[in-house]
Motif scaffolding. Structure first.
Motif, PDB file in Angstrom:
ATOM      1  N   HIS A 129      -9.471 -16.579  -1.317  1.00 45.35           N
ATOM      2  CA  HIS A 129      -9.863 -15.656  -0.246  1.00 45.35           C
ATOM      3  C   HIS A 129      -8.830 -14.535  -0.088  1.00 45.35           C
ATOM      4  CE1 HIS A 129     -11.531 -14.208   3.526  1.00 45.35           C
ATOM      5  NE2 HIS A 129     -10.325 -14.330   4.075  1.00 45.35           N
ATOM      6  N   GLU A 130      -7.553 -14.874  -0.140  1.00 50.15           N
ATOM      7  CA  GLU A 130      -6.506 -13.861  -0.011  1.00 50.15           C
ATOM      8  C   GLU A 130      -6.554 -12.880  -1.175  1.00 50.15           C
ATOM      9  OE1 GLU A 130      -2.837 -15.927   0.306  1.00 50.15           O
ATOM     10  OE2 GLU A 130      -3.238 -16.701   2.328  1.00 50.15           O
ATOM     11  N   ARG A 131      -6.779 -13.377  -2.383  1.00 54.20           N
ATOM     12  CA  ARG A 131      -6.833 -12.498  -3.555  1.00 54.20           C
ATOM     13  C   ARG A 131      -8.048 -11.579  -3.515  1.00 54.20           C
ATOM     14  NH1 ARG A 131      -5.188 -16.753  -8.430  1.00 54.20           N
ATOM     15  NH2 ARG A 131      -3.170 -17.355  -7.554  1.00 54.20           N
ATOM     16  N   ILE A 132      -9.194 -12.135  -3.115  1.00 52.18           N
ATOM     17  CA  ILE A 132     -10.410 -11.320  -3.028  1.00 52.18           C
ATOM     18  C   ILE A 132     -10.252 -10.253  -1.952  1.00 52.18           C
ATOM     19  CG2 ILE A 132     -12.857 -11.362  -2.406  1.00 52.18           C
ATOM     20  CD1 ILE A 132     -12.975 -14.158  -3.703  1.00 52.18           C
ATOM     21  N   SER A 133      -9.673 -10.618  -0.804  1.00 45.79           N
ATOM     22  CA  SER A 133      -9.442  -9.641   0.269  1.00 45.79           C
ATOM     23  C   SER A 133      -8.521  -8.536  -0.197  1.00 45.79           C
ATOM     24  CB  SER A 133      -8.854 -10.341   1.496  1.00 45.79           C
ATOM     25  OG  SER A 133      -9.737 -11.327   1.987  1.00 45.79           O
ATOM     26  N   PHE A 134      -7.493  -8.902  -0.956  1.00 45.77           N
ATOM     27  CA  PHE A 134      -6.564  -7.897  -1.476  1.00 45.77           C
ATOM     28  C   PHE A 134      -7.283  -6.932  -2.423  1.00 45.77           C
ATOM     29  CE2 PHE A 134      -3.787  -6.605  -4.998  1.00 45.77           C
ATOM     30  CZ  PHE A 134      -2.823  -5.894  -4.291  1.00 45.77           C
ATOM     31  N   HIS A 169      -9.732  -1.616  -3.466  1.00 44.96           N
ATOM     32  CA  HIS A 169     -10.893  -0.797  -3.831  1.00 44.96           C
ATOM     33  C   HIS A 169     -11.188   0.229  -2.739  1.00 44.96           C
ATOM     34  CE1 HIS A 169     -15.280   0.023  -3.655  1.00 44.96           C
ATOM     35  NE2 HIS A 169     -15.129   0.192  -4.963  1.00 44.96           N
ATOM     36  N   ASN A 170     -11.168  -0.206  -1.480  1.00 46.84           N
ATOM     37  CA  ASN A 170     -11.454   0.714  -0.376  1.00 46.84           C
ATOM     38  C   ASN A 170     -10.415   1.824  -0.286  1.00 46.84           C
ATOM     39  OD1 ASN A 170     -13.679  -0.835   0.327  1.00 46.84           O
ATOM     40  ND2 ASN A 170     -12.550  -2.061   1.827  1.00 46.84           N
ATOM     41  N   GLN A 171      -9.153   1.473  -0.476  1.00 49.45           N
ATOM     42  CA  GLN A 171      -8.098   2.486  -0.437  1.00 49.45           C
ATOM     43  C   GLN A 171      -8.227   3.464  -1.603  1.00 49.45           C
ATOM     44  OE1 GLN A 171      -5.862   3.070   1.892  1.00 49.45           O
ATOM     45  NE2 GLN A 171      -6.553   1.357   3.165  1.00 49.45           N
ATOM     46  N   SER A 172      -8.634   2.974  -2.761  1.00 51.62           N
ATOM     47  CA  SER A 172      -8.811   3.842  -3.927  1.00 51.62           C
ATOM     48  C   SER A 172      -9.959   4.824  -3.705  1.00 51.62           C
ATOM     49  CB  SER A 172      -9.072   3.012  -5.182  1.00 51.62           C
ATOM     50  OG  SER A 172      -7.999   2.131  -5.427  1.00 51.62           O
ATOM     51  N   GLN A 197       0.835  -1.205   0.000  1.00 48.52           N
ATOM     52  CA  GLN A 197       0.000   0.000   0.000  1.00 48.52           C
ATOM     53  C   GLN A 197       0.867   1.252   0.000  1.00 48.52           C
ATOM     54  OE1 GLN A 197      -2.715  -0.182   3.291  1.00 48.52           O
ATOM     55  NE2 GLN A 197      -3.940  -1.822   2.405  1.00 48.52           N
ATOM     56  N   ALA A 198       1.977   1.220   0.731  1.00 48.74           N
ATOM     57  CA  ALA A 198       2.898   2.367   0.751  1.00 48.74           C
ATOM     58  C   ALA A 198       3.469   2.612  -0.630  1.00 48.74           C
ATOM     59  CB  ALA A 198       4.016   2.114   1.760  1.00 48.74           C
ATOM     60  N   ILE A 199       3.829   1.546  -1.341  1.00 51.89           N
ATOM     61  CA  ILE A 199       4.390   1.689  -2.690  1.00 51.89           C
ATOM     62  C   ILE A 199       3.346   2.249  -3.649  1.00 51.89           C
ATOM     63  CG2 ILE A 199       5.260   0.375  -4.661  1.00 51.89           C
ATOM     64  CD1 ILE A 199       6.595  -1.502  -2.604  1.00 51.89           C
ATOM     65  N   ARG A 200       2.095   1.806  -3.524  1.00 52.28           N
ATOM     66  CA  ARG A 200       1.036   2.307  -4.405  1.00 52.28           C
ATOM     67  C   ARG A 200       0.718   3.770  -4.130  1.00 52.28           C
ATOM     68  NH1 ARG A 200      -1.335  -2.746  -3.351  1.00 52.28           N
ATOM     69  NH2 ARG A 200      -2.718  -1.787  -1.832  1.00 52.28           N
ATOM     70  N   LYS A 201       0.813   4.199  -2.884  1.00 53.55           N
ATOM     71  CA  LYS A 201       0.483   5.583  -2.538  1.00 53.55           C
ATOM     72  C   LYS A 201       1.641   6.542  -2.810  1.00 53.55           C
ATOM     73  CE  LYS A 201      -3.194   4.940   0.844  1.00 53.55           C
ATOM     74  NZ  LYS A 201      -4.151   5.773   0.108  1.00 53.55           N
ATOM     75  N   ALA A 202       2.835   6.020  -3.032  1.00 55.04           N
ATOM     76  CA  ALA A 202       3.982   6.878  -3.330  1.00 55.04           C
ATOM     77  C   ALA A 202       3.815   7.486  -4.725  1.00 55.04           C
ATOM     78  CB  ALA A 202       5.268   6.071  -3.255  1.00 55.04           C
ATOM     79  N   PRO A 203       4.419   8.655  -4.993  1.00 53.05           N
ATOM     80  CA  PRO A 203       4.346   9.243  -6.340  1.00 53.05           C
ATOM     81  C   PRO A 203       4.836   8.265  -7.392  1.00 53.05           C
ATOM     82  CG  PRO A 203       5.287  10.801  -4.771  1.00 53.05           C
ATOM     83  CD  PRO A 203       5.158   9.502  -4.042  1.00 53.05           C
ATOM     84  N   GLN A 204       4.126   8.190  -8.503  1.00 55.17           N
ATOM     85  CA  GLN A 204       4.411   7.166  -9.499  1.00 55.17           C
ATOM     86  C   GLN A 204       5.627   7.469 -10.368  1.00 55.17           C
ATOM     87  OE1 GLN A 204       2.691   4.183  -9.530  1.00 55.17           O
ATOM     88  NE2 GLN A 204       1.969   5.122  -7.629  1.00 55.17           N
TER      89      GLN A 204
END
Length: 260
Positions: A204-209, A214-217, A38-45
């Motif tokens: 289950h792990e993939r769906i949770s991810f 989605h929630n973070q987006s 999540q930290a990597i995704r939120k960092a500037p691209q």
């Protein structure tokens, strides 16, 4: 206390990175890997390469501790190729279950791992390498002596090999049995994985991810307060305009009647 939702993406990225580091030290590897990604995704691209390099080093190490192998494409990113070269060799050593190769990589890049603050976590991978080696021996041999297992895993004695094999059987790493009197290990036939709960756990792990992503987006989609109605006219002006339109329509109707 929880980190405020109103924080910027850069602040969230730093918070999640340090949270992931703390969770990794506390042996919470699944939570740590989730926080780091999540930290990597939120960092500037298109910038902050230094931050992402540091985060990927820790993420790769944590993923190995989870028993997974990082995706090869991570090491092909232009800004990560040189930085992650020691970690690529580490992944190859863990994947092959070669304890000698693992020890050589740790010794060669010892100073760099210390600078990256991943040295303590990497030392924990020693058990993972042995576990991978045991799994490969189990797949390769239907029957093998404990002395040969000790030689292949570079252990000091057959007794140590017997303990490691017994623990692997207890943890469900391999399906085998130990003949203590004759000193050998007999592998059992591989069970069809689709008859177990492993596929369900993986889905289950993939769906949770995906749900968490989605929630973070959704949380990241911020708009100015009440910006949705800034282009709408006030209620009084709308009523006045509708009244004028109604009067204008009546006048047109009266003009048509007078014309006839």
């Amino acid at each position: 206390s929880d980190f405020p939702d109103a924080g910027s993406n850069n602040e969230w990225a730093r918070h999640l990175f340090y949270l992931g580091r703390i969770q990794a030290i506390q042996l919470k590897y699944a939570d740590a890997h989730k926080s780091l990604m999540q930290a990597i995704r939120k960092a500037p691209q298109h910038c902050a390469h230094g931050f992402k390099q540091t985060a990927y080093k820790l993420a790769v190490t944590v993923e190995l501790l989870l028993g997974d192998i990082p995706d090869r494409s991570v090491f092909r990113e232009p800004f990560l190729t040189n930085t992650l070269q020691p970690y690529l060799q580490l992944v190859q050593a863990v994947q092959s279950g070669d304890l000698a190769k693992f020890s050589a990589v740790v010794a060669e890049f010892d100073s760099q791992f210390l600078r990256d603050h991943t040295h303590t976590l990497i030392l924990r991978l020693h058990h993972n390498v042995i576990k991978t080696g045991v799994r490969m021996i189990n797949l390769s041999y239907s029957k093998i002596s404990l002395d040969d297992v000790a030689a292949k895993l570079q252990l000091d004695s057959a007794e140590e090999a017997e303990y490691i094999i017994a623990k692997a059987i207890k943890d469900g790493v391999i399906e085998a049995s130990i003949d203590h009197r004759n000193g050998y290990v007999r592998s059992k036939e591989n069970v069809d994985i689709y008859s177990t709960q492993e596929p369900q756990k993986a889905f289950h792990e993939r769906i949770s991810f995906c749900l968490e992503l989605h929630n973070q987006s959704v949380k990241a989609m911020r708009f100015p307060p009440k910006s949705y109605n800034k282009d709408l006219e006030p209620m009084e002006e709308r009523r006045e305009r509708e009244q004028q339109d109604l009067e204008y329509a009546k006048e047109l109707a009266e003009d048509e009647e007078d014309g006839f």
